[in-house]
Write a protein that holds these residues in place. Structure first.
Motif, PDB file in Angstrom:
ATOM      1  N   HIS A  22      -6.803  -0.369  11.711  1.00  0.00           N
ATOM      2  CA  HIS A  22      -6.476  -0.622  10.313  1.00  0.00           C
ATOM      3  C   HIS A  22      -5.206  -1.465  10.251  1.00  0.00           C
ATOM      4  O   HIS A  22      -4.271  -1.260  11.017  1.00  0.00           O
ATOM      5  CB  HIS A  22      -6.229   0.685   9.557  1.00  0.00           C
ATOM      6  CG  HIS A  22      -7.460   1.483   9.299  1.00  0.00           C
ATOM      7  ND1 HIS A  22      -8.108   1.490   8.078  1.00  0.00           N
ATOM      8  CD2 HIS A  22      -8.178   2.312  10.110  1.00  0.00           C
ATOM      9  CE1 HIS A  22      -9.168   2.293   8.142  1.00  0.00           C
ATOM     10  NE2 HIS A  22      -9.229   2.805   9.371  1.00  0.00           N
ATOM     11  N   LYS A  23      -5.186  -2.405   9.314  1.00  0.00           N
ATOM     12  CA  LYS A  23      -3.988  -3.205   9.076  1.00  0.00           C
ATOM     13  C   LYS A  23      -3.903  -3.535   7.593  1.00  0.00           C
ATOM     14  O   LYS A  23      -4.863  -4.061   7.007  1.00  0.00           O
ATOM     15  CB  LYS A  23      -3.998  -4.497   9.904  1.00  0.00           C
ATOM     16  CG  LYS A  23      -2.832  -5.440   9.611  1.00  0.00           C
ATOM     17  CD  LYS A  23      -1.491  -4.804   9.946  1.00  0.00           C
ATOM     18  CE  LYS A  23      -0.338  -5.740   9.604  1.00  0.00           C
ATOM     19  NZ  LYS A  23       0.980  -5.096   9.873  1.00  0.00           N
ATOM     20  N   SER A  24      -2.747  -3.223   6.998  1.00  0.00           N
ATOM     21  CA  SER A  24      -2.528  -3.501   5.585  1.00  0.00           C
ATOM     22  C   SER A  24      -1.235  -4.267   5.409  1.00  0.00           C
ATOM     23  O   SER A  24      -0.295  -4.126   6.198  1.00  0.00           O
ATOM     24  CB  SER A  24      -2.467  -2.199   4.775  1.00  0.00           C
ATOM     25  OG  SER A  24      -3.686  -1.491   4.840  1.00  0.00           O
ATOM     26  N   ASP A  27      -0.492  -3.227  -0.495  1.00  0.00           N
ATOM     27  CA  ASP A  27      -1.732  -2.616  -0.974  1.00  0.00           C
ATOM     28  C   ASP A  27      -2.979  -3.362  -0.504  1.00  0.00           C
ATOM     29  O   ASP A  27      -4.103  -2.933  -0.805  1.00  0.00           O
ATOM     30  CB  ASP A  27      -1.742  -2.565  -2.509  1.00  0.00           C
ATOM     31  CG  ASP A  27      -0.660  -1.637  -3.060  1.00  0.00           C
ATOM     32  OD1 ASP A  27      -0.305  -0.674  -2.349  1.00  0.00           O
ATOM     33  OD2 ASP A  27      -0.168  -1.896  -4.176  1.00  0.00           O
ATOM     34  N   ASN A  28      -2.779  -4.465   0.195  1.00  0.00           N
ATOM     35  CA  ASN A  28      -3.905  -5.275   0.645  1.00  0.00           C
ATOM     36  C   ASN A  28      -4.359  -4.807   2.031  1.00  0.00           C
ATOM     37  O   ASN A  28      -3.693  -5.058   3.031  1.00  0.00           O
ATOM     38  CB  ASN A  28      -3.510  -6.754   0.697  1.00  0.00           C
ATOM     39  CG  ASN A  28      -4.661  -7.643   1.129  1.00  0.00           C
ATOM     40  OD1 ASN A  28      -5.823  -7.258   1.032  1.00  0.00           O
ATOM     41  ND2 ASN A  28      -4.345  -8.834   1.626  1.00  0.00           N
ATOM     42  N   GLU A  29      -5.491  -4.118   2.086  1.00  0.00           N
ATOM     43  CA  GLU A  29      -6.034  -3.619   3.356  1.00  0.00           C
ATOM     44  C   GLU A  29      -6.887  -4.713   3.997  1.00  0.00           C
ATOM     45  O   GLU A  29      -7.996  -5.000   3.551  1.00  0.00           O
ATOM     46  CB  GLU A  29      -6.859  -2.351   3.137  1.00  0.00           C
ATOM     47  CG  GLU A  29      -7.195  -1.636   4.434  1.00  0.00           C
ATOM     48  CD  GLU A  29      -7.879  -0.302   4.203  1.00  0.00           C
ATOM     49  OE1 GLU A  29      -7.920   0.505   5.149  1.00  0.00           O
ATOM     50  OE2 GLU A  29      -8.377  -0.066   3.087  1.00  0.00           O
ATOM     51  N   ARG A  32     -10.200  -2.692   8.038  1.00  0.00           N
ATOM     52  CA  ARG A  32     -10.565  -1.372   7.531  1.00  0.00           C
ATOM     53  C   ARG A  32     -11.419  -0.607   8.540  1.00  0.00           C
ATOM     54  O   ARG A  32     -12.602  -0.396   8.335  1.00  0.00           O
ATOM     55  CB  ARG A  32     -11.304  -1.507   6.198  1.00  0.00           C
ATOM     56  CG  ARG A  32     -10.456  -2.181   5.116  1.00  0.00           C
ATOM     57  CD  ARG A  32     -11.139  -2.133   3.769  1.00  0.00           C
ATOM     58  NE  ARG A  32     -12.296  -3.006   3.697  1.00  0.00           N
ATOM     59  CZ  ARG A  32     -13.360  -2.805   2.923  1.00  0.00           C
ATOM     60  NH1 ARG A  32     -13.421  -1.718   2.172  1.00  0.00           N
ATOM     61  NH2 ARG A  32     -14.355  -3.658   2.899  1.00  0.00           N
ATOM     62  N   ASN A  68      -1.591  -0.530  11.509  1.00  0.00           N
ATOM     63  CA  ASN A  68      -1.182   0.686  10.815  1.00  0.00           C
ATOM     64  C   ASN A  68      -1.827   1.925  11.421  1.00  0.00           C
ATOM     65  O   ASN A  68      -1.277   3.025  11.326  1.00  0.00           O
ATOM     66  CB  ASN A  68      -1.551   0.595   9.327  1.00  0.00           C
ATOM     67  CG  ASN A  68      -0.808  -0.517   8.620  1.00  0.00           C
ATOM     68  OD1 ASN A  68      -1.396  -1.545   8.299  1.00  0.00           O
ATOM     69  ND2 ASN A  68       0.485  -0.330   8.387  1.00  0.00           N
ATOM     70  N   GLY A 226     -12.688  -7.310   5.920  1.00  0.00           N
ATOM     71  CA  GLY A 226     -11.987  -6.428   6.837  1.00  0.00           C
ATOM     72  C   GLY A 226     -12.862  -5.493   7.634  1.00  0.00           C
ATOM     73  O   GLY A 226     -12.346  -4.573   8.292  1.00  0.00           O
TER      74      GLY A 226
END
Length: 263
Positions: A22-24, A27-29, A32, A68, A226
């Motif tokens: 996961h990488k954000s 608030d933009n993911e 996913r 993340n 994502g």
């Protein structure tokens, strides 16, 4: 001292194992929950629309971007372990960017030796020998004394590839390596990448060159939003995609004149 340099025509290869990535950005993911395995010696091409997370995924592999959540194993290292020796790990992972990122004040030879002497602590003579081998590999063996601004875009990108190979990586990452090139020079860079694939280099490639992906990739992965939407052999994903989103993307990419007309 053991000589760990790759011999001409062959490569030491390592795989990549990515789980739950996961990488954000705020608030933009962007990524996913990506699961992806690349086997040693395998060539995997990532395709998809802009903003789908392809380049971010690539940059997470050598921690140019910090994930993340999730795990990344490459070259015997757990890249997401807080105690990982990042310098040692990055020596195993070569990366070629859209822009060439050569040092303009250094010659081609110096560009290909500076990291060898400073990071790998190779003697200057050994570093030059390794650089000469890899410049020859990309067809620029006689260009060592030139400066980047004396080269075409395609030649500069080939120097960037030689520079990365001179660190003896076991994995090569390519982030749209032909997107900044004149159409006439795209072919020379793709030819080098074909030769690396034939020699057994593990490669993870973000590309918009569908013909290259279909010809060279062992596997093609289509990403959007994502996530991995579809993956499989190149001939299946590009030639006979099963997911509607993949079909729509390839229809637009392979036929730029295609326009959807609302009924």
């Amino acid at each position: 001292m053991t000589d760990n340099t790759n011999t001409p025509g062959t490569f030491k290869a390592s795989g990549v194992d990515i789980r739950g990535l996961h990488k954000s950005y705020g608030d933009n993911e962007v990524l996913r929950g990506i699961d992806l395995e690349v086997k040693p010696g395998e060539v995997v091409c990532l395709i998809g629309p802009s903003g789908s997370g392809k380049s971010t995924l690539l940059r997470c592999v050598n921690l140019l971007e910090q994930p993340n959540a999730g795990t990344i194993h490459v070259g015997g290292f757990d890249a997401t372990d807080l105690d990982v020796n990042l310098d040692k790990m990055r020596q195993k992972v070569g990366m070629v960017f859209q822009q060439f990122n050569l040092f303009p004040h250094l010659t081609v030879m110096q560009n290909c030796t500076v990291a060898q002497t400073k990071v790998l602590k190779r003697p200057a003579a050994k570093a030059r020998a390794v650089a000469s081998t890899n410049l020859g590999r990309v067809g620029l063996g006689d260009f060592g004394d030139r400066f980047p601004d004396q080269l075409s875009g395609g030649q500069q990108q080939r120097v960037a590839i030689a520079r990365a190979l001179s660190m003896d990586p076991t994995l090569m990452l390519f982030d749209e390596p032909t997107s900044a090139l004149d159409p006439e020079t795209v072919g020379e860079v793709l030819a080098i990448m074909r030769s690396l694939a034939k020699a057994g280099m593990t490669m993870l490639v973000v590309t918009h060159e569908m013909s290259f992906a279909k010809e060279v990739a062992d596997r093609v992965i289509f990403m959007d939003g994502g996530v991995v939407v579809e993956q499989g052999p190149a001939k299946d994903v590009i030639g006979n995609p099963q997911q509607p989103r993949t079909q729509d993307f390839l229809k637009r990419v392979l036929d730029p004149t295609h326009v959807e007309i609302a009924e």
